[in-house]
Design an enzyme around this catalytic site. Structure first.
Site, short mmCIF file in Angstrom:
data_model
loop_
_atom_site.label_atom_id
_atom_site.label_comp_id
_atom_site.label_asym_id
_atom_site.label_seq_id
_atom_site.Cartn_x
_atom_site.Cartn_y
_atom_site.Cartn_z
CG ASN A 10 66.24 -45.38 -27.19
OD1 ASN A 10 66.61 -46.55 -27.15
ND2 ASN A 10 65.70 -44.82 -28.27
CE LYS A 12 68.26 -43.53 -30.47
NZ LYS A 12 68.18 -42.49 -31.46
CG HIS A 95 62.54 -44.66 -31.22
ND1 HIS A 95 63.24 -44.38 -32.37
CD2 HIS A 95 63.05 -43.84 -30.25
CE1 HIS A 95 64.13 -43.44 -32.11
NE2 HIS A 95 64.04 -43.10 -30.83
CD GLU A 97 66.56 -44.45 -34.05
OE1 GLU A 97 66.75 -45.36 -33.24
OE2 GLU A 97 67.05 -43.30 -33.93
CD GLU A 167 62.21 -39.70 -28.88
OE1 GLU A 167 63.11 -39.48 -28.08
OE2 GLU A 167 62.21 -40.69 -29.65
N GLY A 173 69.12 -37.37 -33.09
CA GLY A 173 70.48 -37.70 -33.51
C GLY A 173 71.08 -36.70 -34.49
CB SER A 213 69.54 -33.11 -30.34
OG SER A 213 69.76 -33.84 -31.55
#
Ligand code: PGA
Length: 250
Positions: A10, A12, A95, A97, A167, A173, A213
């Protein structure tokens, strides 16, 4: 892991078209008989060029988001019709985010999931708990609620086009990977919820990827777990060397 793994990158909001093409050139010439199926989700602007660049290879190209309507007055949005026109292979929906930064709720994500499935677009549906929810021992409840709401009105048959990505938000991250035991426990729970919502066959056949991660040094341990069928990777998918190392170890 029992199935051939899926290793998905991904990207981003990283990489221009030229950077995407440079990466894909190296990746496609480096792949030969690896076990993993390789997925990449570049930026919207790179999708068309990326699709052309991977023609004839086993790399699948997908979008990171989409709108649920086929067209309309939705400034800045991309529809499934636009994605279908360039023949993308999959779309990532839900996701964290999108949920946290762009305030997408379960109902909106469900609409997007239904639109994607009705247009035969493979969907990677992301779910995961926050750090606070984990501390409050709410993980299982949160995952069940997300699955129930995000998969509302998705038929058994349509589940063939769903891939779940677990996730945990606290691991994305941050460099804090869930241990393989923590991830396995969540994946097992996700299969239990899928059994409840559908049946055992659907639960067993659905791919469940881990994301948060993932790096070359933890992929093998994660994939040794029975219920982890692959990985959705952000940071470590941006460098071709580390992404290839992950693919080769899968
Ligand atoms: P990360 O991102 O690998 O950089 O933690 C994962 C993701 O957001 O899908």
């Amino acid at each position: 892991m029992q199935k051939n793994p899926i290793i998905a990158g991904n990207w981003k909001m990283y990489k221009t078209i030229n950077e995407t093409l440079d990466f894909l050139k190296i990746l496609s010439t480096s792949l030969n008989n690896q076990r993993a199926d390789v997925y990449i989700a570049p930026s919207f602007t790179s999708l068309h060029a990326a699709k052309k660049a991977v023609k004839g290879s086993k790399i699948k190209i997908g979008a990171q988001n989409m709108h649920y309507e086929s067209e309309g007055a939705f400034t800045g949005e991309i529809s499934f019709k636009m994605l279908k026109e360039i023949d993308v292979d999959f779309v990532i929906l839900g996701h964290s985010e999108r949920r946290v930064v762009f305030k997408e709720d379960d109902c909106l994500i469900n609409k997007k999931v239904l639109t994607a499935l009705n247009s035969n677009l493979k969907t990677i549906l992301c779910i995961g708990e926050s750090e606070k929810q984990r501390e409050d021992k709410m993980t299982n409840e949160v995952l069940e609620e997300m699955l129930t709401k995000n998969l509302l009105n998705v038929s058994k048959h349509q589940m063939e086009n769903i891939i779940i990505a677990y996730e945990p938000i606290w691991a994305i991250g941050t460099g804090k990977t869930a241990t393989s035991e923590i991830a396995e426990c969540a994946h097992l729970h996700i299969r239990k919820v899928l059994t409840k919502l559908y049946n055992k066959d659907v639960a067993n056949n659905t791919y469940i990827l881990y994301g948060g991660s993932v790096k070359p040094n933890n992929i093998e341990k994660l994939l040794q777990e029975h219920n982890i069928d692959g990985a959705l990777i952000g940071g470590a998918s941006l460098k071709v060397d580390s992404f290839l190392e992950i693919i080769n170890k899968s």
